[in-house]
Enzyme design. Structure first.
Site, mmCIF file in Angstrom:
data_model
loop_
_atom_site.group_PDB
_atom_site.id
_atom_site.type_symbol
_atom_site.label_atom_id
_atom_site.label_comp_id
_atom_site.label_asym_id
_atom_site.label_seq_id
_atom_site.Cartn_x
_atom_site.Cartn_y
_atom_site.Cartn_z
ATOM 1 N N ASP A 156 77.905 -101.484 3.565
ATOM 2 C CA ASP A 156 76.607 -101.487 2.894
ATOM 3 C C ASP A 156 75.912 -102.840 2.955
ATOM 4 O O ASP A 156 74.698 -102.921 3.177
ATOM 5 C CB ASP A 156 76.777 -101.079 1.424
ATOM 6 C CG ASP A 156 77.201 -99.620 1.287
ATOM 7 O OD1 ASP A 156 76.769 -98.806 2.116
ATOM 8 O OD2 ASP A 156 77.961 -99.312 0.344
ATOM 9 N N GLU A 157 76.670 -103.935 2.751
ATOM 10 C CA GLU A 157 76.054 -105.271 2.766
ATOM 11 C C GLU A 157 75.586 -105.653 4.169
ATOM 12 O O GLU A 157 74.533 -106.277 4.348
ATOM 13 C CB GLU A 157 77.031 -106.314 2.226
ATOM 14 C CG GLU A 157 77.403 -106.122 0.768
ATOM 15 C CD GLU A 157 76.204 -106.217 -0.168
ATOM 16 O OE1 GLU A 157 75.374 -107.123 0.013
ATOM 17 O OE2 GLU A 157 76.104 -105.374 -1.084
ATOM 18 N N LYS B 136 72.436 -103.726 4.753
ATOM 19 C CA LYS B 136 71.335 -104.344 4.012
ATOM 20 C C LYS B 136 70.794 -105.544 4.791
ATOM 21 O O LYS B 136 69.574 -105.724 4.920
ATOM 22 C CB LYS B 136 71.826 -104.776 2.623
ATOM 23 C CG LYS B 136 70.742 -105.360 1.730
ATOM 24 C CD LYS B 136 71.315 -106.152 0.558
ATOM 25 C CE LYS B 136 72.183 -105.319 -0.344
ATOM 26 N NZ LYS B 136 72.640 -106.110 -1.536
ATOM 27 N N HIS C 211 88.431 -105.010 -0.950
ATOM 28 C CA HIS C 211 87.471 -104.558 -1.963
ATOM 29 C C HIS C 211 87.389 -103.040 -1.992
ATOM 30 O O HIS C 211 87.530 -102.397 -3.027
ATOM 31 C CB HIS C 211 86.094 -105.159 -1.691
ATOM 32 C CG HIS C 211 85.097 -104.875 -2.773
ATOM 33 N ND1 HIS C 211 84.414 -103.680 -2.873
ATOM 34 C CD2 HIS C 211 84.677 -105.627 -3.822
ATOM 35 C CE1 HIS C 211 83.614 -103.724 -3.932
ATOM 36 N NE2 HIS C 211 83.758 -104.894 -4.516
ATOM 37 N N GLU D 93 88.622 -100.517 -5.026
ATOM 38 C CA GLU D 93 87.643 -99.498 -5.390
ATOM 39 C C GLU D 93 87.647 -98.269 -4.488
ATOM 40 O O GLU D 93 86.727 -97.457 -4.566
ATOM 41 C CB GLU D 93 86.247 -100.127 -5.415
ATOM 42 C CG GLU D 93 86.118 -101.238 -6.455
ATOM 43 C CD GLU D 93 84.707 -101.754 -6.600
ATOM 44 O OE1 GLU D 93 83.810 -101.239 -5.918
ATOM 45 O OE2 GLU D 93 84.501 -102.677 -7.416
ATOM 46 N N LEU E 265 86.812 -112.680 2.012
ATOM 47 C CA LEU E 265 86.470 -114.036 2.436
ATOM 48 C C LEU E 265 86.646 -115.015 1.287
ATOM 49 O O LEU E 265 87.233 -116.086 1.465
ATOM 50 C CB LEU E 265 85.035 -114.107 2.961
ATOM 51 C CG LEU E 265 84.544 -115.530 3.286
ATOM 52 C CD1 LEU E 265 85.406 -116.186 4.350
ATOM 53 C CD2 LEU E 265 83.081 -115.533 3.690
ATOM 54 N N VAL E 266 86.149 -114.666 0.102
ATOM 55 C CA VAL E 266 86.281 -115.564 -1.041
ATOM 56 C C VAL E 266 87.250 -114.990 -2.064
ATOM 57 O O VAL E 266 87.270 -113.780 -2.306
ATOM 58 C CB VAL E 266 84.918 -115.845 -1.718
ATOM 59 C CG1 VAL E 266 83.997 -116.569 -0.771
ATOM 60 C CG2 VAL E 266 84.269 -114.577 -2.224
ATOM 61 N N HIS F 66 87.415 -110.535 -8.112
ATOM 62 C CA HIS F 66 88.451 -109.525 -7.857
ATOM 63 C C HIS F 66 89.822 -110.173 -7.707
ATOM 64 O O HIS F 66 90.818 -109.682 -8.245
ATOM 65 C CB HIS F 66 88.112 -108.718 -6.604
ATOM 66 C CG HIS F 66 87.016 -107.727 -6.812
ATOM 67 N ND1 HIS F 66 87.100 -106.696 -7.723
ATOM 68 C CD2 HIS F 66 85.796 -107.611 -6.231
ATOM 69 C CE1 HIS F 66 85.978 -105.984 -7.688
ATOM 70 N NE2 HIS F 66 85.173 -106.525 -6.795
#
Length: 255
Positions: free
Chosen positions: A87-88, A91, A143, A174, A201-202, A206
């Site tokens: 999704d990102e 976007k 994620h 999720e 990445l970071v 979470h």
């Protein structure tokens, strides 16, 4: 022609992991291309709003493109630090497409986990970078997403076993593979303890809370209470040299 590089990330509110990971990618790109301007943008409006409340501003993609156009940039090479075609990433592409007519060209690199070789390279980097004992399984927390690209996580788990990393398991916060599936797989493989580390990445919210905290619903707590004592290694993917090299190779492929 005036060429520039745009590095696009999801973003984070955790300053220390931003420096160790997002900034690490930016520094690697800048060092490899000293004569090419490097710009930065994030895609998470929620995170950018949170930083604005602290008095910090990070450009979103339209803002970065406006700056680049004003600076006379004609050709843009985009390096997304996103892991998936999700999704990102979609976007980001929509923002780029909306402003494409302002530039001679906009070329976008693949996300980190775009192909089989990428999956294996990241698995190798993390497995080499996180020490485990013989009875410890290494569990990577991704994620997860409702986007169909979520299947990459299950494929990555399969690749781990196929490449001899039988102690490595991949799951998501999720989506699927979920925590229950991971517990079943770790038990079935005969491991008695677990090392948790983020597949992100970071190492932000979470990683620190859903994975490594002492809260009742964290992965560390739930694994431990299920009879699989767990410890956490909080390290974002940008802290692995092999992963930085992989990002650089994706950029080099479009330069």
């Amino acid at each position: 022609m005036k060429e520039a590089i745009l590095v696009v990330s999801f973003g984070t509110t955790f300053e220390d992991t931003r420096e160790k990971n997002i900034t690490a990618v930016l520094n690697r790109v800048a060092a490899a291309h000293p004569d090419c301007p490097v710009y930065e943008a994030w895609t998470s409006s929620m995170i950018m709003r949170a930083l604005e409340k602290r008095g910090q501003h990070v450009d979103n993609v339209p803002e970065a493109l406006t700056k680049m156009h004003a600076d006379g940039i004609t050709d843009i090479k985009v390096l997304p630090t996103h892991l998936l075609y999700g999704d990102e990433y979609d976007k980001m592409r929509a923002f780029l497409d909306a402003d494409a007519e302002k530039f001679s060209s906009i070329t976008v690199a693949a996300p980190l986990l775009a192909g089989d070789d990428d999956l294996r390279a990241v698995l190798s980097a993390v497995a080499e970078g996180v020490e485990t004992a013989e009875d410890e399984a290494l569990v990577l927390m991704g994620h997860g997403t409702p986007h169909f690209c979520n299947t990459v996580y299950a494929a990555m788990d399969y690749h781990a076993k196929a490449t001899g990393l039988k102690h490595v398991f991949v799951g998501t916060v999720e989506a699927f593979p979920d925590l229950e599936a991971l517990m079943d797989a770790v038990r079935a493989a005969g491991y008695r303890r677990v090392v948790l580390t983020p597949l992100m990445l970071v190492a932000g919210d979470h990683a620190n809370n859903d994975m490594a905290s002492d809260e009742p619903d964290s992965w560390k707590t739930q694994f431990t209470e299920a009879g699989l004592p767990a410890r956490a290694v909080i390290r974002g993917l940008g802290e692995y040299e092999k992963v930085l090299n992989l990002y650089q190779s994706h950029l080099d492929a479009i330069l």
